[in-house]
Design a protein around this motif. Structure first.
Motif, mmCIF file in Angstrom:
data_model
loop_
_atom_site.group_PDB
_atom_site.id
_atom_site.type_symbol
_atom_site.label_atom_id
_atom_site.label_comp_id
_atom_site.label_asym_id
_atom_site.label_seq_id
_atom_site.Cartn_x
_atom_site.Cartn_y
_atom_site.Cartn_z
ATOM 1 N N LYS A 4 0.949 -1.306 0.236
ATOM 2 C CA LYS A 4 -0.161 -0.055 -0.060
ATOM 3 C C LYS A 4 0.879 1.309 0.074
ATOM 4 C CE LYS A 4 -4.215 -1.136 1.974
ATOM 5 N NZ LYS A 4 -5.480 -0.827 2.899
ATOM 6 N N SER A 5 1.856 1.248 0.862
ATOM 7 C CA SER A 5 2.586 2.356 1.039
ATOM 8 C C SER A 5 3.706 2.749 -0.412
ATOM 9 C CB SER A 5 3.661 2.571 1.969
ATOM 10 O OG SER A 5 4.516 1.367 2.098
ATOM 11 N N LEU A 6 3.956 1.686 -0.990
ATOM 12 C CA LEU A 6 4.815 1.546 -2.521
ATOM 13 C C LEU A 6 3.757 2.332 -3.209
ATOM 14 C CD1 LEU A 6 7.343 1.017 -3.694
ATOM 15 C CD2 LEU A 6 6.534 -1.435 -4.158
ATOM 16 N N PHE A 7 2.741 1.867 -3.275
ATOM 17 C CA PHE A 7 1.695 2.150 -4.406
ATOM 18 C C PHE A 7 1.268 3.610 -4.339
ATOM 19 C CE2 PHE A 7 -2.751 2.789 -5.704
ATOM 20 C CZ PHE A 7 -2.661 2.607 -7.154
ATOM 21 N N ALA A 8 1.218 4.028 -2.895
ATOM 22 C CA ALA A 8 1.008 5.584 -2.499
ATOM 23 C C ALA A 8 2.101 6.556 -3.146
ATOM 24 C CB ALA A 8 0.830 5.455 -1.173
ATOM 25 N N ILE A 9 3.282 5.926 -3.037
ATOM 26 C CA ILE A 9 4.651 7.004 -3.191
ATOM 27 C C ILE A 9 4.696 6.836 -4.761
ATOM 28 C CG2 ILE A 9 7.129 6.684 -3.222
ATOM 29 C CD1 ILE A 9 6.765 5.297 -0.499
ATOM 30 N N LEU A 10 4.227 5.562 -5.537
ATOM 31 C CA LEU A 10 4.330 5.833 -6.831
ATOM 32 C C LEU A 10 3.269 6.612 -7.508
ATOM 33 C CD1 LEU A 10 4.903 1.862 -7.929
ATOM 34 C CD2 LEU A 10 6.611 3.898 -8.296
ATOM 35 N N LEU A 11 2.266 6.570 -6.948
ATOM 36 C CA LEU A 11 1.058 7.460 -7.271
ATOM 37 C C LEU A 11 0.965 8.755 -7.222
ATOM 38 C CD1 LEU A 11 -1.994 7.471 -8.420
ATOM 39 C CD2 LEU A 11 -2.699 7.359 -5.998
ATOM 40 N N LEU A 12 1.784 9.079 -5.816
ATOM 41 C CA LEU A 12 2.398 10.539 -5.479
ATOM 42 C C LEU A 12 3.414 11.145 -6.741
ATOM 43 C CD1 LEU A 12 1.931 13.175 -3.736
ATOM 44 C CD2 LEU A 12 3.929 11.945 -2.213
ATOM 45 N N LEU A 13 4.305 10.253 -6.950
ATOM 46 C CA LEU A 13 5.519 10.631 -7.756
ATOM 47 C C LEU A 13 4.407 10.965 -9.042
ATOM 48 C CD1 LEU A 13 8.418 10.685 -8.145
ATOM 49 C CD2 LEU A 13 8.550 8.345 -8.729
ATOM 50 N N LEU A 14 3.757 10.088 -9.662
ATOM 51 C CA LEU A 14 3.052 10.169 -10.970
ATOM 52 C C LEU A 14 2.334 11.486 -10.989
ATOM 53 C CD1 LEU A 14 2.355 8.753 -13.624
ATOM 54 C CD2 LEU A 14 0.586 7.985 -12.568
ATOM 55 N N LEU A 15 1.631 11.773 -9.893
ATOM 56 C CA LEU A 15 0.979 13.124 -9.836
ATOM 57 C C LEU A 15 1.785 14.152 -9.963
ATOM 58 C CD1 LEU A 15 -1.908 12.406 -7.376
ATOM 59 C CD2 LEU A 15 -2.214 12.256 -9.716
ATOM 60 N N VAL A 16 3.074 14.008 -9.365
ATOM 61 C CA VAL A 16 3.955 15.318 -9.512
ATOM 62 C C VAL A 16 4.644 15.355 -10.863
ATOM 63 C CG1 VAL A 16 5.974 16.150 -8.610
ATOM 64 C CG2 VAL A 16 4.218 15.409 -7.004
ATOM 65 N N CYS A 17 5.167 14.298 -11.382
ATOM 66 C CA CYS A 17 5.694 14.337 -12.510
ATOM 67 C C CYS A 17 4.811 14.319 -13.899
ATOM 68 C CB CYS A 17 6.471 12.869 -12.682
ATOM 69 S SG CYS A 17 7.842 12.686 -11.531
#
Length: 167
Positions: A4-17
């Protein structure tokens, strides 16, 4: 680290990039539109324009033109196929004789197919010269052709009168 935390980090990174990537990687339509607005600025002239500004505008104009440019527009004293240098010289001559030139983009439809772009646009041109007692204001419906060179830069190839205003 949990899934869950890995998915949240990837999602946040995608939303920023994603927005940053979209901003910096411009599509061809936007690049063609920029070329059109900037060539209008290059041709325009204000009465208090200095020699340095005029020279920089001519240099910028020359960098936007292809090797040969076809011109078929009523009310323009030159036509046919001109080299980029000949067209620059004619524009520079007009800029020297006129006190003010204002080129405004009123409407445009841009179509990009491969390495060619067609612009169907309406430009309003206003020009004045106090020395020659000359004043002109006219709208031009143009079809403009640009081609992408090997460096990926869009260059103007043709300025033709649109079918609505042909005489």
């Amino acid at each position: 680290m949990s899934p869950k935390s890995l998915f949240a980090i990837l999602l946040l990174l995608l939303l920023v990039c994603l927005p940053l990537g979209c901003r910096f990687l411009q599509n061809d339509k936007r690049l063609v539109k920029r070329q059109l607005t900037e060539i209008c600025q290059d041709v325009s002239k204000e009465p208090d324009e200095g020699n340095t500004t005029a020279a920089l505008k001519m240099l910028s104009l020359g960098n936007r033109l292809g090797n040969s440019i076809e011109i078929q527009v009523h009310g323009i004293p030159l036509g046919g196929v001109l080299s980029g240098e000949e067209l620059m010289a004619q524009v520079n001559r007009a800029r020297l004789q006129l006190d003010r030139i204002h080129v405004q983009l009123l409407d445009d439809v841009i179509t990009v197919q491969g390495n060619e772009a067609d612009i169907d646009c309406v430009l309003r041109v206003k020009a004045t010269s106090a020395r020659h007692n000359y004043k002109m204001e006219d709208d031009f419906h143009l079809q403009i052709l640009l081609k992408k060179n090997e460096d990926g830069k869009w260059l103007f190839q043709a300025f033709k009168e649109g079918p609505l205003l042909q005489k």
